[in-house]
Scaffold this motif. Structure first.
Motif, short mmCIF file in Angstrom:
data_model
loop_
_atom_site.label_atom_id
_atom_site.label_comp_id
_atom_site.label_asym_id
_atom_site.label_seq_id
_atom_site.Cartn_x
_atom_site.Cartn_y
_atom_site.Cartn_z
N GLY A 1 0.79 -1.22 0.00
CA GLY A 1 0.00 0.00 0.00
C GLY A 1 0.83 1.28 0.00
O GLY A 1 0.30 2.36 -0.28
N ASP A 2 2.14 1.17 0.29
CA ASP A 2 2.98 2.38 0.36
C ASP A 2 3.07 3.08 -0.99
O ASP A 2 2.86 4.30 -1.09
CB ASP A 2 4.38 2.02 0.84
N LEU A 3 3.41 2.34 -2.03
CA LEU A 3 3.52 2.94 -3.37
C LEU A 3 2.16 3.44 -3.84
O LEU A 3 2.05 4.51 -4.45
CB LEU A 3 4.10 1.92 -4.35
N ASP B 1 -6.15 -0.78 -4.13
CA ASP B 1 -5.91 0.50 -3.45
C ASP B 1 -5.09 0.29 -2.18
O ASP B 1 -4.66 -0.83 -1.86
CB ASP B 1 -7.23 1.22 -3.16
N VAL B 2 -4.88 1.38 -1.45
CA VAL B 2 -4.01 1.34 -0.27
C VAL B 2 -4.52 0.33 0.76
O VAL B 2 -3.76 -0.52 1.25
CB VAL B 2 -3.92 2.74 0.38
N SER C 1 -6.82 -2.29 0.60
CA SER C 1 -6.87 -3.71 0.25
C SER C 1 -5.48 -4.28 0.00
O SER C 1 -5.22 -5.46 0.25
CB SER C 1 -7.79 -3.96 -0.95
N SER C 2 -4.55 -3.44 -0.48
CA SER C 2 -3.16 -3.89 -0.64
C SER C 2 -2.56 -4.23 0.72
O SER C 2 -1.96 -5.30 0.90
CB SER C 2 -2.31 -2.81 -1.31
N ALA C 3 -2.73 -3.32 1.68
CA ALA C 3 -2.18 -3.54 3.03
C ALA C 3 -2.82 -4.74 3.70
O ALA C 3 -2.15 -5.54 4.36
CB ALA C 3 -2.39 -2.29 3.88
N LEU C 4 -4.12 -4.90 3.53
CA LEU C 4 -4.84 -6.02 4.13
C LEU C 4 -4.33 -7.35 3.60
O LEU C 4 -4.02 -8.27 4.37
CB LEU C 4 -6.34 -5.89 3.87
N CYS C 5 -4.24 -7.47 2.29
CA CYS C 5 -3.85 -8.75 1.68
C CYS C 5 -2.39 -9.08 1.89
O CYS C 5 -2.00 -10.25 1.87
CB CYS C 5 -4.18 -8.74 0.19
N MET C 6 -1.58 -8.07 2.13
CA MET C 6 -0.14 -8.29 2.34
C MET C 6 0.13 -8.90 3.72
O MET C 6 1.09 -9.64 3.90
CB MET C 6 0.59 -6.95 2.23
N ASP C 7 -0.73 -8.61 4.67
CA ASP C 7 -0.55 -9.09 6.04
C ASP C 7 -1.38 -10.36 6.25
O ASP C 7 -2.59 -10.31 6.39
CB ASP C 7 -0.97 -8.01 7.03
N LYS C 8 -0.70 -11.52 6.27
CA LYS C 8 -1.41 -12.79 6.37
C LYS C 8 -2.25 -12.90 7.65
O LYS C 8 -3.30 -13.53 7.66
CB LYS C 8 -0.40 -13.95 6.32
#
Length: 373
Positions: free
Chosen positions: A105-107, A122-123, A125-132
């Motif tokens: 989500g940073d980029l 988006d920021v 859902s990217s952050a959510l899916c990155m964190d298992k």
């Protein structure tokens, strides 16, 4: 001509895989439609210029490329005097970064602030899916099946007498699989058959992350992958289903990328799977894509317990390797068309978002305010 910035590299253990994906996108983007601008991120610095082979990145020489920065949708290149001059504008950012800042989500946030359309989730859902860990909790609360597991922080592991550590070990029975919470490409993942192996697995995981996911390891399992993307008319397209094949306990990084291409992995394509299971995978893939507000090409990985005959959602990859183009080829969608679809969808999302008012006229600043130190 649309100016398409291909973002890749970045601070990530999957940095090299990102290079391969970006080169594939650069090769398959229609040059009659796009002015393609490669934007390579290395050690926090952005570079551009001709980058069309793996050989260049093996012995990267920054002196041979332009150093650039971004302000608004305008790129500026560094001159020999240390100043920056206008270079090119970006109409759409095609994100090919795997893991790290490009997928958490940073980029995406940086591009949002600079008013640039981009091709990925988006920021949020990217952050959510990155964190298992966070994704697992969200899936469980929404009723999606996930493998039983617990999360452990590095600080809790270092204090082995802590209640969290003791409870984590007691809750599950061996064998277990240990994963860094925010890493992909099977990096740092280990199967543990006993307490000693669990300690080693956790030590490895905590080299890469400050949080680890410990799950029950399903010994007799099959893995499946299915992807989604947004089509030309805004509809959701579900891809074919693949079944990666490996004799090892887990599909390792080497299995996936030993020679740097998607064909290195042995796979069934499409997967030889019964109609009911295939329908379940495709249905869950579509529902997750829609209910989690996912965007662009997203690949969802599943684990099937052969003994219990039960399917589990394993991971959601918001920037999958090779943009998972091979899964869409089975549906008659070429890599070139997939790039067009992603770019078009990114522009439409950006245009729709810009219909929202972003300012509000008020007389607040006309009041008498005392600014205290």
């Amino acid at each position: 001509m649309l100016k398409l910035g291909i973002f890749f590299g970045g601070e990530s253990c999957e940095h090299d895989i990102s290079i391969i994906t970006a080169l594939q996108v650069l090769e398959n983007a229609d040059k009659s439609k796009y002015d393609v601008i490669p934007i390579y991120i290395r050690n926090g610095v952005w570079y551009t210029g001709e980058m069309d082979s793996v050989e260049f990145f093996k012995n990267f020489d920054k002196s041979k490329k332009k150093e650039i920065i971004l302000s608004g949708n305008q790129l500026y290149s560094k001159t020999k005097f240390g100043k920056f001059a206008r270079y090119k504008k970006i109409d759409v950012a095609f994100i090919a970064n795997h893991g790290g800042d490009g997928e958490n989500g940073d980029l995406q946030g940086l591009l949002e602030v600079n008013g640039i359309a981009y091709t990925s989730c988006d920021v949020y859902s990217s952050a959510l899916c990155m964190d298992k860990d966070k994704l697992k909790k969200r899936l469980e609360s929404s009723g999606y099946p996930t493998v039983a597991g617990v999360t452990l922080k590095r600080s809790e592991y270092n204090d082995k007498k802590s209640k969290s550590f003791v409870n984590a070990v007691r809750k599950l029975s061996y064998p277990l699989i240990v994963k860094p919470a925010t890493l992909g490409s099977s990096i740092g993942i280990t199967v543990a058959e006993n307490r000693a192996q669990l300690n080693n697995a956790l030590t490895t995981a905590f080299c890469y992350d400050d949080k680890a996911l410990i799950e029950k390891y399903i010994r007799r399992n099959s893995e499946y992958s299915c992807a989604c993307c947004t089509g030309e008319d805004g509809n959701v397209i579900v891809s074919a289903i693949e079944k990666p094949l490996s004799k090892a306990a887990i599909l390792s990084f080497a299995d996936k990328y030993s020679s740097g291409g998607k064909n290195d992995i042995k796979r069934e394509m499409p997967a030889k799977i019964d109609y009911e299971s295939a329908s379940e995978i495709r249905d869950i893939t579509r529902r997750l894509y829609e209910t989690l507000g996912l965007f662009g090409v997203v690949r969802i990985d599943y684990i099937y317990d052969e003994d219990e005959r039960k399917l589990y959602v394993n991971e959601i990859n918001t920037v999958p390797g090779s943009i998972a183009y091979y899964l869409f080829e089975e549906c008659g969608i070429s890599f070139e068309r997939l790039i067009d679809m992603m770019t078009d969808a990114a522009l439409k999302r950006y245009e729709e978002k810009n219909k929202n008012l972003k300012t509000y006229i008020s007389n607040v600043l006309e009041g008498n305010f005392e600014i205290s130190k």
